[in-house]
Design an enzyme around this catalytic site. Structure first.
Site, PDB file in Angstrom:
ATOM      1  N   HIS A   1      -2.216  -7.618   1.048  1.00 59.11           N
ATOM      2  CA  HIS A   1      -1.489  -8.239   1.826  1.00 59.11           C
ATOM      3  C   HIS A   1      -2.281  -9.178   2.872  1.00 59.11           C
ATOM      4  O   HIS A   1      -3.489  -8.953   3.493  1.00 59.11           O
ATOM      5  CB  HIS A   1      -0.666  -7.306   2.966  1.00 59.11           C
ATOM      6  CG  HIS A   1       0.345  -6.578   1.993  1.00 59.11           C
ATOM      7  ND1 HIS A   1       0.516  -5.371   1.982  1.00 59.11           N
ATOM      8  CD2 HIS A   1       1.182  -7.011   0.945  1.00 59.11           C
ATOM      9  CE1 HIS A   1       1.489  -5.218   1.506  1.00 59.11           C
ATOM     10  NE2 HIS A   1       1.599  -5.860   0.658  1.00 59.11           N
TER      11      HIS A   1
ATOM     12  N   ARG B   1      -2.348 -10.952   5.910  1.00 56.68           N
ATOM     13  CA  ARG B   1      -2.722 -10.672   7.357  1.00 56.68           C
ATOM     14  C   ARG B   1      -3.766  -9.416   7.660  1.00 56.68           C
ATOM     15  O   ARG B   1      -4.032  -9.506   8.716  1.00 56.68           O
ATOM     16  CB  ARG B   1      -1.480 -10.587   8.180  1.00 56.68           C
ATOM     17  CG  ARG B   1      -0.653  -9.615   7.725  1.00 56.68           C
ATOM     18  CD  ARG B   1       0.829  -9.701   8.564  1.00 56.68           C
ATOM     19  NE  ARG B   1       1.447  -8.443   8.336  1.00 56.68           N
ATOM     20  CZ  ARG B   1       2.937  -8.596   8.662  1.00 56.68           C
ATOM     21  NH1 ARG B   1       3.387  -9.663   9.293  1.00 56.68           N
ATOM     22  NH2 ARG B   1       3.757  -7.690   8.324  1.00 56.68           N
ATOM     23  N   GLU B   2      -4.067  -8.863   6.611  1.00 52.98           N
ATOM     24  CA  GLU B   2      -4.744  -7.744   6.815  1.00 52.98           C
ATOM     25  C   GLU B   2      -6.315  -7.651   7.049  1.00 52.98           C
ATOM     26  O   GLU B   2      -7.001  -7.284   6.157  1.00 52.98           O
ATOM     27  CB  GLU B   2      -4.156  -6.353   6.050  1.00 52.98           C
ATOM     28  CG  GLU B   2      -2.687  -6.075   6.125  1.00 52.98           C
ATOM     29  CD  GLU B   2      -1.960  -5.178   5.213  1.00 52.98           C
ATOM     30  OE1 GLU B   2      -2.760  -4.707   4.457  1.00 52.98           O
ATOM     31  OE2 GLU B   2      -0.966  -4.990   5.190  1.00 52.98           O
TER      32      GLU B   2
ATOM     33  N   ARG C   1       1.984 -12.851   5.047  1.00 55.34           N
ATOM     34  CA  ARG C   1       1.733 -11.648   4.430  1.00 55.34           C
ATOM     35  C   ARG C   1       1.741 -11.651   2.671  1.00 55.34           C
ATOM     36  O   ARG C   1       0.690 -11.043   2.086  1.00 55.34           O
ATOM     37  CB  ARG C   1       2.783 -10.810   4.681  1.00 55.34           C
ATOM     38  CG  ARG C   1       3.104  -9.368   3.913  1.00 55.34           C
ATOM     39  CD  ARG C   1       4.059  -8.678   4.205  1.00 55.34           C
ATOM     40  NE  ARG C   1       4.636  -7.578   3.284  1.00 55.34           N
ATOM     41  CZ  ARG C   1       4.393  -6.374   3.206  1.00 55.34           C
ATOM     42  NH1 ARG C   1       3.398  -5.911   4.365  1.00 55.34           N
ATOM     43  NH2 ARG C   1       4.819  -5.212   2.389  1.00 55.34           N
TER      44      ARG C   1
ATOM     45  N   ARG D   1       4.389  -5.117  -4.617  1.00 57.85           N
ATOM     46  CA  ARG D   1       5.423  -4.695  -5.340  1.00 57.85           C
ATOM     47  C   ARG D   1       5.845  -5.460  -6.637  1.00 57.85           C
ATOM     48  O   ARG D   1       6.883  -5.394  -7.310  1.00 57.85           O
ATOM     49  CB  ARG D   1       6.792  -5.266  -4.684  1.00 57.85           C
ATOM     50  CG  ARG D   1       6.732  -4.729  -2.787  1.00 57.85           C
ATOM     51  CD  ARG D   1       7.204  -3.364  -2.911  1.00 57.85           C
ATOM     52  NE  ARG D   1       7.130  -2.655  -1.630  1.00 57.85           N
ATOM     53  CZ  ARG D   1       6.337  -2.547  -0.813  1.00 57.85           C
ATOM     54  NH1 ARG D   1       4.987  -2.798  -0.840  1.00 57.85           N
ATOM     55  NH2 ARG D   1       6.491  -2.163   0.551  1.00 57.85           N
TER      56      ARG D   1
ATOM     57  N   SER E   1      -3.951  -2.219   5.846  1.00 52.52           N
ATOM     58  CA  SER E   1      -3.641  -1.819   7.371  1.00 52.52           C
ATOM     59  C   SER E   1      -2.356  -2.128   7.829  1.00 52.52           C
ATOM     60  O   SER E   1      -1.669  -3.162   7.070  1.00 52.52           O
ATOM     61  CB  SER E   1      -4.770  -2.728   8.331  1.00 52.52           C
ATOM     62  OG  SER E   1      -4.343  -3.942   8.403  1.00 52.52           O
ATOM     63  N   TYR E   2      -1.891  -1.487   8.596  1.00 52.55           N
ATOM     64  CA  TYR E   2      -2.497  -0.378   9.301  1.00 52.55           C
ATOM     65  C   TYR E   2      -1.738   0.861   9.491  1.00 52.55           C
ATOM     66  O   TYR E   2      -0.728   1.053   9.103  1.00 52.55           O
ATOM     67  CB  TYR E   2      -2.838  -0.775  10.825  1.00 52.55           C
ATOM     68  CG  TYR E   2      -1.602  -1.102  11.749  1.00 52.55           C
ATOM     69  CD1 TYR E   2      -0.903  -0.314  12.579  1.00 52.55           C
ATOM     70  CD2 TYR E   2      -0.932  -2.456  11.574  1.00 52.55           C
ATOM     71  CE1 TYR E   2       0.322  -0.554  13.376  1.00 52.55           C
ATOM     72  CE2 TYR E   2       0.156  -2.716  12.393  1.00 52.55           C
ATOM     73  CZ  TYR E   2       0.746  -1.860  12.827  1.00 52.55           C
ATOM     74  OH  TYR E   2       1.998  -2.075  14.032  1.00 52.55           O
TER      75      TYR E   2
ATOM     76  N   TYR F   1       7.557   5.415   3.432  1.00 50.85           N
ATOM     77  CA  TYR F   1       8.856   4.685   2.844  1.00 50.85           C
ATOM     78  C   TYR F   1       8.717   4.363   1.369  1.00 50.85           C
ATOM     79  O   TYR F   1       7.810   4.300   0.841  1.00 50.85           O
ATOM     80  CB  TYR F   1       9.576   3.371   3.414  1.00 50.85           C
ATOM     81  CG  TYR F   1       8.286   2.579   3.656  1.00 50.85           C
ATOM     82  CD1 TYR F   1       7.429   1.908   2.673  1.00 50.85           C
ATOM     83  CD2 TYR F   1       7.748   2.039   5.012  1.00 50.85           C
ATOM     84  CE1 TYR F   1       6.536   0.711   2.886  1.00 50.85           C
ATOM     85  CE2 TYR F   1       6.750   1.299   5.159  1.00 50.85           C
ATOM     86  CZ  TYR F   1       6.322   0.403   4.198  1.00 50.85           C
ATOM     87  OH  TYR F   1       4.957  -0.442   4.305  1.00 50.85           O
TER      88      TYR F   1
ATOM     89  N   GLU G   1      -4.282   3.075   4.473  1.00 51.72           N
ATOM     90  CA  GLU G   1      -3.997   2.260   5.508  1.00 51.72           C
ATOM     91  C   GLU G   1      -4.890   2.442   6.755  1.00 51.72           C
ATOM     92  O   GLU G   1      -4.958   3.449   7.283  1.00 51.72           O
ATOM     93  CB  GLU G   1      -2.509   2.745   6.024  1.00 51.72           C
ATOM     94  CG  GLU G   1      -1.618   2.250   4.990  1.00 51.72           C
ATOM     95  CD  GLU G   1      -0.939   1.018   4.829  1.00 51.72           C
ATOM     96  OE1 GLU G   1      -1.594   0.175   5.814  1.00 51.72           O
ATOM     97  OE2 GLU G   1      -0.373   0.653   4.019  1.00 51.72           O
TER      98      GLU G   1
END
Length: 431
Positions: A188, A190-191, A243, A261, A315-316, A366, A389
Site C-alpha cells: 500500500h 502511502r505506508e 494507496r 486483494r 502500517s498501521y 476484518y 502492521e
C-alpha cells in the site's frame, strides 16, 4: 554567453519547480474527523460506509495512543454530505484538523531537507523517507560494499516499468539451498514507514553483522523494500495518501488496484474485497492482473520448498496478522504461527512497553480475500506467514515525521528479530 547559459539554467530550474508544485496535491481544506461509534450497529454502519464512500478515507484508530475513535479524511466537497449523514445517524464526531494542507507541506519539506544531508547511494534510514529510485540506487551499491554477502536481483517490472528488485543477504559461506526468510514492504503506497523498516532490517543484517550473524548462519534473508513501486512513487510526487497501484482499471474515472486483494488464493470473495474500481479494496479484474503481485507470487513460489518465514510489512495498527484473512477458520499450523507472533509481541513489550495484538487477520481486524499471507500459506506452503502492521505515526497514522522513524523502526526490529529467532529455533536445517 556564459551569463546567458546560467540564466537559462536558472529559469529551467524555476520552471521545473513550478511544474512539481502544480502536480503535487496539497490537500487544501481537507479535514480530519474523529468518529466515536457507541454501539456495534454504528460500527457496522461505518464499516459499510467505508466501502460505499470511496472518497471518504477511513484511516482507522490510533491504538498506540489509546484512542478509541475512528479517523476520517475528507475533501472539502464531501464535508457537507458527511456532516448530514453523521447528524442523521446520531454518530458522535468532532473535527480534529480543519485543514491538513499545512501539515502535508511541512512534512514534505522536512523530508526533502533532511535527505539532502547525505549523498546517495548512501542513505540515513533515520534521516528521511526515500523514493523507489533512491532505494534502488542504495540496493545496487550493496554488492560492491558487501560482495560476499549481498546479491541484488531484478525480479520483474511494475506497470509503469519501474524495476522491482530483491536483495538476498547471506553470511557469505556459499552454502546453497539454505532456508529462507522473505520480507516485503509497501504493498500500500502511502505506508512510508514500511520501506523505512525494510531498509533498517537490511542495515542490521549487513552493517551490524557481528551482532546479528546468528540470524544468517542457516538462513538467507530475501528483502523487497517496495512492492507497489508506482503507487509509492506517486505518493512522493503527486498525492501523499494514495494507496493502490497506478494501473488503469475498466473504469476511466478510477485508477489502481489493492495489491493485497489481488493474490490468487480465495480471490474474488465479496466479504473482504470489492469488484468496484472506485473502492480502496478493489481486487482487480482477475487474480494477479497486477505485475507487482505477480512478482511477489513468483518469489514465494521460487523459494517455496525452503521458505520458512514470510513477513509482509504494512502500517498501521500494532498487529501481527496471521492466516486466514478470508475465513474464520484457521490453518493447521496456526498454533505454531501464534508462538512465533507471541515471541515478537513479548520481546517488544519487554523492550519498550509497546503492545501488539496477534491472531488471524479475519478475527483481529476484518475479512480480507486475495491477500498475500493467505496465498503464502495456502499455495506456496510457507511455514509461517505474518502481516506486520507497524505502529501509527504522525497525525493520520500513515504520516510519521522524519523524527519518528528511529523510534518506530528500532522497536519493530526487536519484534522481527525475536520472531526470526523463534523460526530459526523451531525449523533448523534438515540433515
Amino acid at each position: 554567453m556564459t551569463a546567458y547559459r546560467h540564466l537559462g539554467l536558472l529559469l529551467l530550474l524555476v520552471l521545473l519547480q513550478s511544474v512539481c508544485l502544480l502536480a503535487w496535491q496539497d490537500y487544501k481544506d481537507y479535514k480530519v474527523f474523529e468518529l466515536q461509534p457507541r454501539s456495534e450497529n454504528e460500527q457496522r454502519l461505518l464499516r459499510q460506509l467505508a466501502r460505499e464512500k470511496a472518497h471518504w478515507d477511513f484511516l482507522g484508530s490510533r491504538r498506540s495512543h489509546n484512542e478509541t475513535g475512528l479517523r476520517l479524511l475528507v475533501s472539502p466537497t464531501e464535508v457537507e454530505s458527511l456532516l448530514k449523514f453523521l447528524t442523521e445517524q446520531h454518530i458522535e464526531h468532532r473535527i480534529l484538523l480543519d485543514d491538513i494542507s499545512e501539515l502535508v507541506q511541512a512534512q514534505r519539506e522536512e523530508n526533502r531537507r533532511s535527505k539532502s544531508r547525505i549523498q546517495l547511494p548512501l542513505i540515513d534510514v533515520f534521516g528521511g523517507f526515500y523514493t523507489h529510485a533512491e532505494i534502488n540506487e542504495y540496493l545496487d551499491s550493496l554488492p560492491q560494499r558487501y560482495p560476499q554477502r549481498a546479491l541484488v536481483k531484478l525480479f520483474g517490472w511494475s506497470y509503469e516499468r519501474r524495476p522491482l528488485k530483491l536483495l538476498t543477504i547471506s553470511n557469505g559461506d556459499r552454502r546453497s539451498n539454505k532456508s529462507v526468510i522473505f520480507i516485503d514492504a509497501a504493498m500500500h503506497a502511502r505506508e512510508w514507514i514500511a520501506p523505512s523498516f525494510a531498509l533498517y532490517i537490511i542495515q542490521q543484517l549487513l552493517d551490524n553483522y557481528e551482532e546479528n550473524k546468528q540470524l544468517l548462519q542457516d538462513y538467507d534473508w530475501v528483502i523487497m523494500p517496495v512492492v507497489n513501486a508506482d503507487g509509492y512513487e506517486y505518493t512522493h510526487t503527486d498525492s501523499r495518501f494514495w494507496r493502490k497501484t497506478r494501473k488503469p482499471t475498466r473504469d476511466p474515472e478510477n485508477i489502481g488496484t489493492d495489491l493485497n486483494r489481488n493474490f490468487g488464493y480465495k480471490w474474488g470473495q465479496n466479504d473482504g474485497s470489492s469488484a468496484d474500481p472506485a473502492e480502496e479494496i478493489y481486487r482487480g479484474e482477475y487474480a494477479f492482473d497486477q505485475p507487482e503481485s505477480q512478482v511477489v507470487r513468483d518469489v514465494l513460489l521460487h523459494y517455496s520448498d525452503r521458505l520458512r518465514f514470510y513477513l509482509s510489512l504494512h502500517s498501521y495498527g500494532n498487529y501481527f496478522l496471521l492466516p486466514w484473512g478470508h475465513t474464520s477458520s484457521f490453518p493447521t499450523n496456526y498454533n505454531e504461527m501464534m508462538e512465533v507472533a507471541d515471541a515478537g509481541a513479548m520481546a517488544i513489550v519487554h523492550a519498550t512497553n509497546g503492545i501488539y495484538s496477534y491472531g488471524s487477520g479475519y478475527h483481529m481486524m476484518y475479512p480480507t480475500s486475495g491477500d498475500s499471507t493467505d496465498y503464502a500459506a495456502g499455495v506456496a506452503n510457507v511455514t509461517v506467514a505474518i502481516t506486520m502492521e507497524l505502529p501509527a505515526g504522525g497525525f493520520l497514522g500513515f504520516d510519521p515525521w522524519v523524527s519518528h522513524i528511529e523510534g518506530l523502526v528500532t522497536e519493530s526490529w526487536v519484534g522481527v528479530r525475536a520472531m526470526a529467532e523463534e523460526v530459526i529455533r523451531r525449523y533448523p536445517p534438515q540433515s
